[in-house]
Scaffold this motif. Structure first.
Motif, PDB file in Angstrom:
ATOM      1  N   THR A   1       0.863  -1.166   0.000  1.00 10.62           N
ATOM      2  CA  THR A   1       0.000   0.000   0.000  1.00 10.62           C
ATOM      3  C   THR A   1       0.907   1.225   0.000  1.00 10.62           C
ATOM      4  N   LYS A   2       0.783   2.034  -1.040  1.00  3.39           N
ATOM      5  CA  LYS A   2       1.682   3.164  -1.208  1.00  3.39           C
ATOM      6  C   LYS A   2       0.934   4.458  -0.946  1.00  3.39           C
ATOM      7  N   VAL A   3       1.457   5.310  -0.092  1.00  3.67           N
ATOM      8  CA  VAL A   3       0.732   6.525   0.272  1.00  3.67           C
ATOM      9  C   VAL A   3       1.659   7.719   0.350  1.00  3.67           C
ATOM     10  N   LEU A   4       1.087   8.927   0.328  1.00  5.07           N
ATOM     11  CA  LEU A   4       1.873  10.131   0.542  1.00  5.07           C
ATOM     12  C   LEU A   4       1.639  10.674   1.946  1.00  5.07           C
ATOM     13  N   GLY A   5       0.396  10.898   2.323  1.00  3.68           N
ATOM     14  CA  GLY A   5       0.092  11.319   3.675  1.00  3.68           C
ATOM     15  C   GLY A   5      -1.386  11.109   3.866  1.00  3.68           C
ATOM     16  N   THR A   6      -1.765  10.263   4.783  1.00  8.12           N
ATOM     17  CA  THR A   6      -3.162   9.856   4.811  1.00  8.12           C
ATOM     18  C   THR A   6      -3.453   8.969   6.013  1.00  8.12           C
ATOM     19  N   ALA A   7      -4.712   8.618   6.214  1.00  8.01           N
ATOM     20  CA  ALA A   7      -5.099   7.744   7.322  1.00  8.01           C
ATOM     21  C   ALA A   7      -5.808   6.523   6.777  1.00  8.01           C
ATOM     22  N   PHE A   8      -5.357   5.347   7.179  1.00  9.22           N
ATOM     23  CA  PHE A   8      -5.939   4.122   6.640  1.00  9.22           C
ATOM     24  C   PHE A   8      -5.612   2.921   7.530  1.00  9.22           C
ATOM     25  N   THR A   9      -6.335   1.837   7.300  1.00  6.21           N
ATOM     26  CA  THR A   9      -6.086   0.586   8.026  1.00  6.21           C
ATOM     27  C   THR A   9      -5.659  -0.498   7.051  1.00  6.21           C
ATOM     28  N   VAL A  10      -4.664  -1.276   7.422  1.00  4.52           N
ATOM     29  CA  VAL A  10      -4.286  -2.444   6.629  1.00  4.52           C
ATOM     30  C   VAL A  10      -4.481  -3.685   7.497  1.00  4.52           C
ATOM     31  N   SER A  11      -5.212  -4.679   6.973  1.00  2.26           N
ATOM     32  CA  SER A  11      -5.375  -5.940   7.693  1.00  2.26           C
ATOM     33  C   SER A  11      -4.772  -7.050   6.858  1.00  2.26           C
ATOM     34  N   SER A  12      -3.793  -7.714   7.399  1.00  2.00           N
ATOM     35  CA  SER A  12      -3.140  -8.784   6.657  1.00  2.00           C
ATOM     36  C   SER A  12      -2.744  -9.871   7.632  1.00  2.00           C
ATOM     37  N   TRP A  13      -3.712 -10.689   8.021  1.00  2.00           N
ATOM     38  CA  TRP A  13      -3.430 -11.755   8.981  1.00  2.00           C
ATOM     39  C   TRP A  13      -2.872 -12.951   8.233  1.00  2.00           C
ATOM     40  N   PRO A  14      -1.835 -13.570   8.780  1.00  2.25           N
ATOM     41  CA  PRO A  14      -1.137 -14.634   8.045  1.00  2.25           C
ATOM     42  C   PRO A  14      -2.056 -15.739   7.553  1.00  2.25           C
ATOM     43  N   ALA A  15      -3.032 -16.181   8.344  1.00  2.69           N
ATOM     44  CA  ALA A  15      -3.818 -17.343   7.942  1.00  2.69           C
ATOM     45  C   ALA A  15      -4.975 -16.972   7.020  1.00  2.69           C
ATOM     46  N   SER A  16      -5.221 -15.681   6.890  1.00  2.00           N
ATOM     47  CA  SER A  16      -6.422 -15.271   6.188  1.00  2.00           C
ATOM     48  C   SER A  16      -6.209 -15.179   4.689  1.00  2.00           C
ATOM     49  N   LYS A  17      -7.199 -15.660   3.930  1.00  2.00           N
ATOM     50  CA  LYS A  17      -7.102 -15.592   2.476  1.00  2.00           C
ATOM     51  C   LYS A  17      -7.462 -14.204   1.970  1.00  2.00           C
ATOM     52  N   VAL A  18      -8.218 -13.484   2.803  1.00  2.41           N
ATOM     53  CA  VAL A  18      -8.639 -12.147   2.401  1.00  2.41           C
ATOM     54  C   VAL A  18      -7.907 -11.107   3.227  1.00  2.41           C
ATOM     55  N   GLN A  19      -7.371 -10.111   2.564  1.00  6.63           N
ATOM     56  CA  GLN A  19      -6.709  -9.047   3.279  1.00  6.63           C
ATOM     57  C   GLN A  19      -7.410  -7.755   2.915  1.00  6.63           C
ATOM     58  N   LYS A  20      -7.253  -6.765   3.770  1.00  7.04           N
ATOM     59  CA  LYS A  20      -8.135  -5.621   3.617  1.00  7.04           C
ATOM     60  C   LYS A  20      -7.389  -4.316   3.821  1.00  7.04           C
ATOM     61  N   VAL A  21      -7.745  -3.322   3.026  1.00  7.78           N
ATOM     62  CA  VAL A  21      -7.252  -1.968   3.256  1.00  7.78           C
ATOM     63  C   VAL A  21      -8.457  -1.042   3.275  1.00  7.78           C
ATOM     64  N   GLU A  22      -8.544  -0.205   4.307  1.00 10.94           N
ATOM     65  CA  GLU A  22      -9.623   0.779   4.391  1.00 10.94           C
ATOM     66  C   GLU A  22      -9.014   2.162   4.404  1.00 10.94           C
ATOM     67  N   LEU A  23      -9.537   3.054   3.566  1.00 14.50           N
ATOM     68  CA  LEU A  23      -8.959   4.389   3.484  1.00 14.50           C
ATOM     69  C   LEU A  23      -9.928   5.428   4.034  1.00 14.50           C
ATOM     70  N   TYR A  24      -9.431   6.303   4.926  1.00  8.67           N
ATOM     71  CA  TYR A  24     -10.290   7.324   5.513  1.00  8.67           C
ATOM     72  C   TYR A  24      -9.966   8.719   4.963  1.00  8.67           C
ATOM     73  N   GLU A  25      -8.683   8.970   4.702  1.00  7.64           N
ATOM     74  CA  GLU A  25      -8.295  10.285   4.190  1.00  7.64           C
ATOM     75  C   GLU A  25      -7.201  10.092   3.153  1.00  7.64           C
TER      76      GLU A  25
END
Lengths: 326, 197
Positions: A181-205
């Protein structure tokens, strides 16, 4: 035969947009009553959703920019300023090289920091560039600090919320095993749990770019209020809307889901409550929920969810089995 | 997003970075699309890159284009077809380029319902679809385009796009070998009439 046509109309609609509740019911009934259609349906649906074109590398962008003489760092018009800029950058480069040589022994590329958070807590940390990070329980974050070079890179295992200190020259990159996930300046969540097949990024700003780690071609951009589900199995990225009012609610011990599939919720609960949850039916797994729980035990959460949209569940020593109600 | 009104406006004013993100966003799809026509990597790269160059050179007019994404696809399509025309030795009568559009090759996931055998059944069925039906299917499935965009690219109505897809999936389902009963074969005439809207 006309009824078959209707079913294929519905299938096409399902693949390209969403079915209404009535249409879903009709489809559900046909799937149960017609075994051969059911097989066709599942095969075609899997083909549509899971078979993707082979990654093709090409040099179109490079070719185009060469033809257009884009240079990026400088104005394409060759002016005095341009030459001046070259001179400055040459000087800068030389001084960088020199300082690199001089300080090689003292402060090479920073030292390795590993931040870790126990499974029952949330930890807030501040990186050397002023970026704030909240680590969710059981997560790890690795950095080389102070940051040097052209990027600020942090490697994440687990889940974290970032408020990145703005620096347009040096992008901040969160790396997980399967995407960046490449950013300049912002607020976000990254979820990347080792066992999980689905990973998630949520962007707020702000704005971020996602790049799969393997074959970096098929990236995606996120706008504020969007989230991306990343399926590591096939590299597919699916973008949808999310709720930005309650960003990274887990920081306050809240378990929250916004229009999330039960499949993903089950993974989250598995991790949170350290148990096994099996969703036995695809249709049930695809049910979507929006919910928020504060300090509720797992059986209460399951009870409330199953009240909202009908499914049944069994709790045993081995774990939890979720199935559809007949 | 790279295709938002705002980004396109910035590109029309000469913003190179925005143009680059637009290229990053769409070049894979356009490349895949061009490959379907010309099949040679270098040629597909060259044709798509030429379209980008033209787009940049005419950037001051970009805001007048209603929907840039399908517009780019149409441009690529046209330049592929004229490339094919130029390079064909003999003069053929039908040359809309769709008649032997190549469906992109895929990675096969081993999953509950799909294995390599099933996949090749599906591919055989796709190959046998009528040309325009095959193209509509490819654009929807492999390029992930919306009906509206496909309709614009193929210059047909959205309803026709939908009909193509329904027909395609029905054909694929029939070929999946689940049915024991032999379906009476559609005559080509009947098929053709389905698609002459």
């Amino acid at each position: 035969m006309t009824e078959k046509n209707k079913l294929f109309e519905l299938l096409v609609k399902e693949l390209n947009s969403d079915l209404t509740e009535d249409e879903k019911n009709l489809m559900g009934k046909s799937l149960q009553s017609d075994n051969s259609f059911s097989k066709q349906y599942h095969t075609l649906k899997e083909f549509w959703n899971r078979v993707h074109p082979r990654e093709a590398s090409h040099r179109i962008i490079e070719k185009t920019e060469k033809k257009l003489e884009f240079t990026h760092q400088s104005n394409p018009k060759k002016s005095n300023i341009f030459i001046y800029k070259i001179a400055v950058s040459v000087l800068l480069l030389i001084s960088l090289l020199l300082s690199g040589l001089l300080f090689r022994t003292q402060q090479n590329p920073g030292t390795l920091h590993d931040y870790h958070c126990n499974s029952d807590e949330v930890k807030q940390i501040e990186l050397s560039d002023g970026t704030k990070v909240w680590l969710n329980g059981g997560s790890y974050l690795f950095t080389m600090e102070p940051f040097s070079g052209e990027t600020r890179t942090a490697k994440l295992i687990g889940e974290a919320y970032f408020e990145v200190a703005h620096n347009a020259q040096i992008p901040f990159i969160v790396e997980t095993p399967s995407f960046k996930t490449k950013v300049l300046g912002t607020a976000f969540t990254v979820s990347s749990w080792p066992a999980s097949k689905v990973q998630k990024v949520e962007l707020y700003e702000g704005k971020v770019k996602l790049e799969p780690a393997h074959g970096a071609a098929n990236g995606a951009f996120l706008e504020p209020g969007q989230r991306a589900h990343f399926y590591s199995e096939n590299g597919k990225i699916i973008i949808s809307q999310t709720n930005t009012d309650n960003r990274a609610a887990w920081r306050n011990g809240i378990v929250s889901f916004y229009n999330e599939e039960l499949f993903n919720i089950a993974l989250e609960l598995e991790r949170k409550f350290d148990t096994r949850i099996l969703v036995s039916h695809n249709e049930v797994g695809k049910l979507r929920f929006t919910a928020e729980f504060t300090d509720e035990p797992l059986d209460k959460i399951l009870h409330l969810l199953s009240e909202a949209k009908a499914f049944s569940y069994d709790i045993s020593n081995q774990g939890i089995l979720i199935r559809s109600v007949k | 997003m790279p295709f938002s009104k705002q980004s396109i406006h910035l590109i029309s004013e000469g913003n190179e970075k925005k143009f680059r993100s637009l290229m990053e966003f769409i070049s894979d799809d356009l490349f895949l699309f061009a490959m379907g026509f010309v099949r040679k990597k270098e040629i597909a790269e060259e044709l798509v890159s030429d379209i980008f160059v033209k787009t940049w050179e005419n950037r001051s007019n970009l805001t007048e284009i209603e929907n840039l994404k399908p517009y780019l696809f149409v441009s690529v399509k046209n330049s592929c077809i004229s490339h094919i025309r130029k390079n064909r030795k003999e003069n053929l009568i039908t040359l809309d380029g769709f008649d032997d559009y190549m469906v992109p090759s895929v990675d096969c996931p081993e999953s509950e319902y799909i294995n390599s055998e099933k996949l090749s059944e599906i591919y055989n069925a796709i190959e046998q679809l009528p040309p325009k039906c095959k193209l509509a299917f490819t654009l929807a499935k492999f390029n992930g385009l919306k009906y509206k965009e496909i309709a614009e690219i193929m210059e047909v109505s959205e309803k026709t796009v939908n009909n193509h897809l329904v027909f395609a999936l029905k054909k694929l389902a029939e070929k999946l070998g689940v049915r024991k009963k032999r379906q009476p074969k559609h005559s080509t005439l009947k098929q053709a009439s389905l698609f002459s809207f």
